[in-house]
Design an enzyme around this catalytic site. Structure first.
Site, mmCIF file in Angstrom:
data_model
loop_
_atom_site.group_PDB
_atom_site.id
_atom_site.type_symbol
_atom_site.label_atom_id
_atom_site.label_comp_id
_atom_site.label_asym_id
_atom_site.label_seq_id
_atom_site.Cartn_x
_atom_site.Cartn_y
_atom_site.Cartn_z
ATOM 1 C CE LYS A 192 60.968 -15.796 93.291
ATOM 2 N NZ LYS A 192 60.232 -16.171 92.047
ATOM 3 C CB SER A 264 63.320 -16.629 89.690
ATOM 4 O OG SER A 264 61.974 -16.262 89.918
ATOM 5 C CB SER A 288 59.659 -18.261 88.549
ATOM 6 O OG SER A 288 60.497 -17.576 87.648
#
Length: 558
Positions: A192, A264, A288
């Site tokens: 990420k 996310s 997330s």
């Protein structure tokens, strides 16, 4: 009256928020009328005489804000107050056992090379260990898939191709010379894009930071590469870790590219689900990992708070941020987690606790609960969750009904807003938050501004309630090793993110529209081994982790 009202509002902005102080505000003398307006925001009722006595000290506080703001505070600087998820009387497991995962014996290179896209980590590891495929070949394969499908899914911010090929060649040389490091050796992965990577941009998915370079590697990146992993991509995240919209677009679920992948950890879940990577690293503050894994049908591990170092990771909420893997199976998650957990001397919130995952765990001896009332509610894919519970019962797992302690958990989410507002203080005060893509009332710019009006006293009171939650949760988990929750159960999601408990989210079916569903297995604090073992057991009873969105990708390819 109008003049007094305006003065009171100015006082609210200066006193309650501690922010947006302009030259005019600095020169404005704080008055009783200002404090009257400010206290209305907080539900207080001090008398005029009491407020008058407070005026001079409040004026000093405001002057102090300006002095504090002169100190450079990058996002990497944590507060001198650390969240502690450990209940009173809690003791860590003392015995450290050998981490063991069974090799994927008899694994052969598939006739159709495209099938490699959905092989598990043990399967790919066996191909590399037995030299049926080289790390360079495997890395090239996944890089090509990222190039082919990444733009459609909008799941990649940066391909780290040069670094990846260097690491792949190094892995092949080490393996050839007999220095095999284990199942991650030569395996490609992505992270990420809130994890720092030397030599490449770390964009945090946000317009104000899209050209940012941080001259270091995050601890998680270092540890995966030390285990022989090959980093091939930085993956999208919703801007500053919210949702699936980032500066380059909206990350898609490969099951239906008209739908977002949620967030996310949007790119991490999307890329793994689409077979663009064997595994990726995500983070969770309030859903997330769970949410995008649900939208994309991946298996994700959210570890206990304090398990994995966040050194080199963007901070959103110092007391809630957690880093974990998103992969194909629970065992894949265990392999990755085994490489990244534990203290690094940098993130002082990390505990030195063992992770004893191996085949000695007898899941039928685990005490397993389930959130009875949540499963009794009516929702669109209830039959999938009921089928999961029934499959476990038929396999010999006794399920004990339970409920979570009663606390105002949604009200405690102000924790994220306040800590996020502090983490991005300079962004807000500089006005650069206007550059961000999302500007609606629930987006970060407004959330960070609104958080300036939360009194420090109320923030600390919320953290004291978290202490009570931790203690009560310990009582609930006293006779439970793992419990099961619908993934949609937001009360459980919020509660356990606040207390720091680990979970594994895993696919268990599909909705009528073809989108995947998941179910959540919750563990004790530092009980990742047990919850992963039960998750692996369930995946042995089902085949949902083997379902892949090939039709959507083939259609796009045509």
């Amino acid at each position: 009256m109008k003049r007094e009202y305006k003065a009171a509002l100015l006082g609210v902005a200066c006193f309650a928020s501690g922010a947006f102080v302009t030259k005019v505000a600095d020169e404005t003398k704080i008055t009783v009328a200002m404090l009257q307006g400010a206290q209305q925001l907080m539900g207080l009722n001090f008398t005029n005489a009491q407020l008058d006595s407070a005026v001079s000290e409040v004026q000093d506080f405001r002057a102090g804000y300006a002095n504090v703001r002169k100190q450079p505070l990058g996002n990497e600087v944590a507060p001198a107050i650390m969240f502690n998820p450990i209940p009173v009387g809690y003791t860590f497991e003392q015995k450290r056992e050998k981490f063991e995962v069974e090799r994927a014996k008899k694994t052969k290179l598939p006739a159709n090379k495209e099938d490699l896209a959905f092989y598990t980590v043990p399967q790919l590891a066996e191909l590399i260990r037995t030299k049926q495929i080289s790390s360079v070949e495997l890395t090239t394969f996944f890089l090509n898939r990222l190039k082919q499908y990444g733009p459609t899914l909008e799941c990649v911010t940066t391909l780290t191709e040069e670094r990846a090929m260097q690491q792949a060649r190094k892995a092949d040389q080490e393996i050839k010379s007999g220095k095999y490091k284990g199942m991650l050796h030569g395996i490609p992965f992505g992270v990420k894009d809130l994890l720092a990577t030397k030599g490449y941009k770390t964009t945090w998915g946000s317009v104000p930071y899209k050209d940012q370079q941080i001259d270091m590697d995050a601890t998680v990146v270092q540890r995966l590469e030390e285990a022989g992993g090959v980093m091939v991509a930085k993956l999208t995240l919703g801007e500053l870790a919210m949702g699936d919209v980032w500066y380059g677009g909206k990350t898609r679920s490969p099951w239906d590219i008209s739908k977002g992948s949620s967030g996310s950890s949007a790119g991490s879940a999307s890329a793994v689900a689409a077979g663009l990577l064997p595994f990726a690293i995500g983070t969770e503050t309030l859903g997330s990992i769970v949410s995008p894994s649900t939208a994309c049908g991946t298996t994700g591990l959210r570890p206990t708070y304090g398990r994995v170092s966040r050194h080199g990771a963007m901070a959103l909420s110092w007391s809630m941020d957690k880093i974990g893997p998103i992969a194909r199976t629970a065992e894949d998650c265990a392999i990755v987690f085994n490489a990244i957990y534990g203290p690094d001397g940098q993130d002082l919130s990390v505990y030195d606790a063992p992770f004893n995952y191996n085949d000695k765990i007898d899941v039928k001896k685990l005490r397993v609960g389930y959130l009875k009332k949540d499963f009794e509610r009516e929702y669109g894919f209830k039959q999938n969750d009921q089928a999961t519970l029934e499959a476990l019962r038929k396999a010999g797992i006794e399920l004990v009904p339970m409920e979570l302690p009663d606390f105002p958990v949604r009200d405690l989410t102000l924790t994220i807003s306040v800590e996020g507002a502090a983490a991005f203080d300079e962004l807000t005060r500089s006005g650069r938050d206007s550059l961000m893509v999302q500007q609606h009332k629930n987006a970060w710019p407004n959330s960070f501004r609104s958080a300036r009006f939360v009194p420090a006293v109320e923030y600390l009171q919320a953290q004291r309630v978290r202490t009570l939650m931790i203690q009560e949760m310990q009582k609930k988990m006293k006779d439970i090793d793992v419990y099961i929750s619908p993934s949609f159960a937001s009360n459980n999601l919020v509660f356990t993110n606040l207390t720091g408990h680990p979970c594994v989210v895993l696919p268990n079916g599909f909705q009528k529209n073809g989108m995947p569903t998941t179910i959540t297995f919750m563990g004790k604090l530092f009980g990742e081994a047990q919850v992963l073992a039960l998750a692996k057991f369930y995946q042995g009873l089902s085949d949902f982790e083997e379902k892949h969105p090939t039709l959507a990708l083939k259609a796009e390819k045509q």
